[in-house]
Motif scaffolding. Structure first.
Motif, PDB file in Angstrom:
ATOM      1  N   VAL A  74       0.836  -1.203   0.000  1.00  0.00           N
ATOM      2  CA  VAL A  74       0.000   0.000   0.000  1.00  0.00           C
ATOM      3  C   VAL A  74       0.873   1.256   0.000  1.00  0.00           C
ATOM      4  O   VAL A  74       0.638   2.186  -0.781  1.00  0.00           O
ATOM      5  CB  VAL A  74      -0.980   0.003   1.194  1.00  0.00           C
ATOM      6  CG1 VAL A  74      -1.659   1.358   1.346  1.00  0.00           C
ATOM      7  CG2 VAL A  74      -2.022  -1.105   1.019  1.00  0.00           C
ATOM      8  N   LEU A  75       1.879   1.290   0.840  1.00  0.00           N
ATOM      9  CA  LEU A  75       2.751   2.467   0.894  1.00  0.00           C
ATOM     10  C   LEU A  75       3.519   2.651  -0.408  1.00  0.00           C
ATOM     11  O   LEU A  75       3.736   3.785  -0.846  1.00  0.00           O
ATOM     12  CB  LEU A  75       3.687   2.388   2.093  1.00  0.00           C
ATOM     13  CG  LEU A  75       2.985   2.480   3.457  1.00  0.00           C
ATOM     14  CD1 LEU A  75       3.988   2.318   4.590  1.00  0.00           C
ATOM     15  CD2 LEU A  75       2.207   3.779   3.607  1.00  0.00           C
ATOM     16  N   ALA A  76       3.893   1.565  -1.070  1.00  0.00           N
ATOM     17  CA  ALA A  76       4.561   1.671  -2.370  1.00  0.00           C
ATOM     18  C   ALA A  76       3.608   2.239  -3.416  1.00  0.00           C
ATOM     19  O   ALA A  76       3.984   3.091  -4.224  1.00  0.00           O
ATOM     20  CB  ALA A  76       5.087   0.305  -2.811  1.00  0.00           C
ATOM     21  N   ARG A  77       2.364   1.783  -3.400  1.00  0.00           N
ATOM     22  CA  ARG A  77       1.384   2.252  -4.389  1.00  0.00           C
ATOM     23  C   ARG A  77       0.979   3.701  -4.174  1.00  0.00           C
ATOM     24  O   ARG A  77       0.599   4.385  -5.110  1.00  0.00           O
ATOM     25  CB  ARG A  77       0.130   1.374  -4.353  1.00  0.00           C
ATOM     26  CG  ARG A  77       0.339  -0.020  -4.883  1.00  0.00           C
ATOM     27  CD  ARG A  77      -0.975  -0.742  -4.954  1.00  0.00           C
ATOM     28  NE  ARG A  77      -0.817  -2.155  -5.274  1.00  0.00           N
ATOM     29  CZ  ARG A  77      -1.821  -2.949  -5.610  1.00  0.00           C
ATOM     30  NH1 ARG A  77      -3.060  -2.478  -5.665  1.00  0.00           N
ATOM     31  NH2 ARG A  77      -1.592  -4.215  -5.877  1.00  0.00           N
ATOM     32  N   THR A  78       1.046   4.159  -2.926  1.00  0.00           N
ATOM     33  CA  THR A  78       0.585   5.520  -2.613  1.00  0.00           C
ATOM     34  C   THR A  78       1.717   6.518  -2.429  1.00  0.00           C
ATOM     35  O   THR A  78       1.465   7.667  -2.081  1.00  0.00           O
ATOM     36  CB  THR A  78      -0.267   5.526  -1.329  1.00  0.00           C
ATOM     37  OG1 THR A  78       0.552   5.118  -0.226  1.00  0.00           O
ATOM     38  CG2 THR A  78      -1.493   4.642  -1.456  1.00  0.00           C
ATOM     39  N   GLY A  79       2.940   6.077  -2.619  1.00  0.00           N
ATOM     40  CA  GLY A  79       4.056   6.982  -2.380  1.00  0.00           C
ATOM     41  C   GLY A  79       4.230   7.314  -0.910  1.00  0.00           C
ATOM     42  O   GLY A  79       4.679   8.404  -0.551  1.00  0.00           O
ATOM     43  N   GLY A  80       3.857   6.369  -0.048  1.00  0.00           N
ATOM     44  CA  GLY A  80       4.037   6.548   1.394  1.00  0.00           C
ATOM     45  C   GLY A  80       2.862   7.184   2.110  1.00  0.00           C
ATOM     46  O   GLY A  80       2.942   7.483   3.295  1.00  0.00           O
ATOM     47  N   ARG A  81       1.757   7.347   1.421  1.00  0.00           N
ATOM     48  CA  ARG A  81       0.595   8.024   2.012  1.00  0.00           C
ATOM     49  C   ARG A  81      -0.493   7.018   2.363  1.00  0.00           C
ATOM     50  O   ARG A  81      -0.913   6.217   1.534  1.00  0.00           O
ATOM     51  CB  ARG A  81       0.036   9.033   1.020  1.00  0.00           C
ATOM     52  CG  ARG A  81      -1.236   9.685   1.493  1.00  0.00           C
ATOM     53  CD  ARG A  81      -1.754  10.640   0.447  1.00  0.00           C
ATOM     54  NE  ARG A  81      -3.031  11.177   0.883  1.00  0.00           N
ATOM     55  CZ  ARG A  81      -3.746  12.011   0.173  1.00  0.00           C
ATOM     56  NH1 ARG A  81      -3.322  12.403  -1.009  1.00  0.00           N
ATOM     57  NH2 ARG A  81      -4.886  12.455   0.624  1.00  0.00           N
ATOM     58  N   LEU A  82      -0.968   7.074   3.578  1.00  0.00           N
ATOM     59  CA  LEU A  82      -2.154   6.334   4.000  1.00  0.00           C
ATOM     60  C   LEU A  82      -2.923   7.248   4.933  1.00  0.00           C
ATOM     61  O   LEU A  82      -2.388   7.721   5.938  1.00  0.00           O
ATOM     62  CB  LEU A  82      -1.782   5.027   4.712  1.00  0.00           C
ATOM     63  CG  LEU A  82      -2.978   4.187   5.163  1.00  0.00           C
ATOM     64  CD1 LEU A  82      -3.817   3.728   3.976  1.00  0.00           C
ATOM     65  CD2 LEU A  82      -2.524   3.010   5.988  1.00  0.00           C
ATOM     66  N   ASP A  83      -4.171   7.527   4.594  1.00  0.00           N
ATOM     67  CA  ASP A  83      -4.963   8.487   5.366  1.00  0.00           C
ATOM     68  C   ASP A  83      -5.819   7.851   6.453  1.00  0.00           C
ATOM     69  O   ASP A  83      -6.134   8.505   7.442  1.00  0.00           O
ATOM     70  CB  ASP A  83      -5.855   9.292   4.417  1.00  0.00           C
ATOM     71  CG  ASP A  83      -5.031  10.107   3.439  1.00  0.00           C
ATOM     72  OD1 ASP A  83      -4.311  11.016   3.883  1.00  0.00           O
ATOM     73  OD2 ASP A  83      -5.072   9.806   2.232  1.00  0.00           O
ATOM     74  N   ALA A  84      -6.218   6.588   6.252  1.00  0.00           N
ATOM     75  CA  ALA A  84      -7.113   5.977   7.241  1.00  0.00           C
ATOM     76  C   ALA A  84      -7.027   4.468   7.198  1.00  0.00           C
ATOM     77  O   ALA A  84      -6.611   3.877   6.197  1.00  0.00           O
ATOM     78  CB  ALA A  84      -8.560   6.414   6.970  1.00  0.00           C
ATOM     79  N   LEU A  85      -7.439   3.858   8.308  1.00  0.00           N
ATOM     80  CA  LEU A  85      -7.540   2.413   8.428  1.00  0.00           C
ATOM     81  C   LEU A  85      -8.900   2.094   9.025  1.00  0.00           C
ATOM     82  O   LEU A  85      -9.258   2.618  10.080  1.00  0.00           O
ATOM     83  CB  LEU A  85      -6.446   1.847   9.338  1.00  0.00           C
ATOM     84  CG  LEU A  85      -6.591   0.396   9.769  1.00  0.00           C
ATOM     85  CD1 LEU A  85      -6.491  -0.542   8.575  1.00  0.00           C
ATOM     86  CD2 LEU A  85      -5.565   0.038  10.816  1.00  0.00           C
ATOM     87  N   PHE A  86      -9.663   1.250   8.351  1.00  0.00           N
ATOM     88  CA  PHE A  86     -10.945   0.767   8.849  1.00  0.00           C
ATOM     89  C   PHE A  86     -10.735  -0.704   9.156  1.00  0.00           C
ATOM     90  O   PHE A  86     -10.729  -1.550   8.281  1.00  0.00           O
ATOM     91  CB  PHE A  86     -12.017   0.978   7.791  1.00  0.00           C
ATOM     92  CG  PHE A  86     -13.387   0.474   8.151  1.00  0.00           C
ATOM     93  CD1 PHE A  86     -13.676  -0.188   9.330  1.00  0.00           C
ATOM     94  CD2 PHE A  86     -14.428   0.651   7.262  1.00  0.00           C
ATOM     95  CE1 PHE A  86     -14.940  -0.649   9.634  1.00  0.00           C
ATOM     96  CE2 PHE A  86     -15.704   0.189   7.552  1.00  0.00           C
ATOM     97  CZ  PHE A  86     -15.970  -0.456   8.725  1.00  0.00           C
ATOM     98  N   ASN A  87     -10.517  -1.022  10.422  1.00  0.00           N
ATOM     99  CA  ASN A  87     -10.186  -2.377  10.842  1.00  0.00           C
ATOM    100  C   ASN A  87     -11.479  -3.152  11.103  1.00  0.00           C
ATOM    101  O   ASN A  87     -11.928  -3.266  12.235  1.00  0.00           O
ATOM    102  CB  ASN A  87      -9.294  -2.331  12.079  1.00  0.00           C
ATOM    103  CG  ASN A  87      -8.694  -3.673  12.384  1.00  0.00           C
ATOM    104  OD1 ASN A  87      -8.618  -4.529  11.532  1.00  0.00           O
ATOM    105  ND2 ASN A  87      -8.278  -3.851  13.618  1.00  0.00           N
ATOM    106  N   ASN A  88     -12.037  -3.691  10.051  1.00  0.00           N
ATOM    107  CA  ASN A  88     -13.288  -4.436  10.127  1.00  0.00           C
ATOM    108  C   ASN A  88     -13.049  -5.939  10.297  1.00  0.00           C
ATOM    109  O   ASN A  88     -13.903  -6.633  10.821  1.00  0.00           O
ATOM    110  CB  ASN A  88     -14.090  -4.173   8.839  1.00  0.00           C
ATOM    111  CG  ASN A  88     -15.302  -5.046   8.725  1.00  0.00           C
ATOM    112  OD1 ASN A  88     -16.252  -4.900   9.451  1.00  0.00           O
ATOM    113  ND2 ASN A  88     -15.251  -5.991   7.803  1.00  0.00           N
ATOM    114  N   GLY A  89     -11.905  -6.435   9.848  1.00  0.00           N
ATOM    115  CA  GLY A  89     -11.628  -7.868   9.879  1.00  0.00           C
ATOM    116  C   GLY A  89     -11.401  -8.391  11.282  1.00  0.00           C
ATOM    117  O   GLY A  89     -11.215  -7.656  12.232  1.00  0.00           O
ATOM    118  N   ALA A  90     -11.458  -9.710  11.370  1.00  0.00           N
ATOM    119  CA  ALA A  90     -11.213 -10.436  12.612  1.00  0.00           C
ATOM    120  C   ALA A  90     -12.316 -10.129  13.575  1.00  0.00           C
ATOM    121  O   ALA A  90     -12.493 -10.386  14.621  1.00  0.00           O
ATOM    122  CB  ALA A  90      -9.840 -10.154  13.202  1.00  0.00           C
TER     123      ALA A  90
END
Length: 90
Positions: A74-90
């Protein structure tokens, strides 16, 4: 007016997107303009999300290497940008 590029859109990882709330929210967030990285545990669950223009990736909470690989991808695809995490799993 042109559509925003992937780099212009906020990015989010949504876990547990094989079905149910996770799949619904991934699609809803995509419709709202987010760049969605949806995780599933089984390869056969990737295609339906990808068909809707969602970047679907494998990730399994019981396998720490898959969590690290997801993060790196994800960080490679976004150039190091991640704005949010929705932890729905588990």
């Amino acid at each position: 007016m042109s559509s925003p590029t992937a780099a212009d859109r906020p990015s989010i990882i949504v876990t547990g997107c094989s079905s149910g709330i996770g799949a619904y929210c991934a699609r809803a967030l995509k419709a709202e303009g987010w760049r969605v990285f949806a995780t599933v545990r089984r390869e056969e669950d990737l295609a339906s999300l990808a068909a809707d223009g969602i970047e679907a990736l494998l990730m399994d909470y019981t396998k720490p290497d898959s969590i690290a690989a997801l993060t790196e991808e994800v960080l490679a695809r976004t150039g190091g940008r991640l704005d949010a995490l929705f932890n729905n799993g588990a």
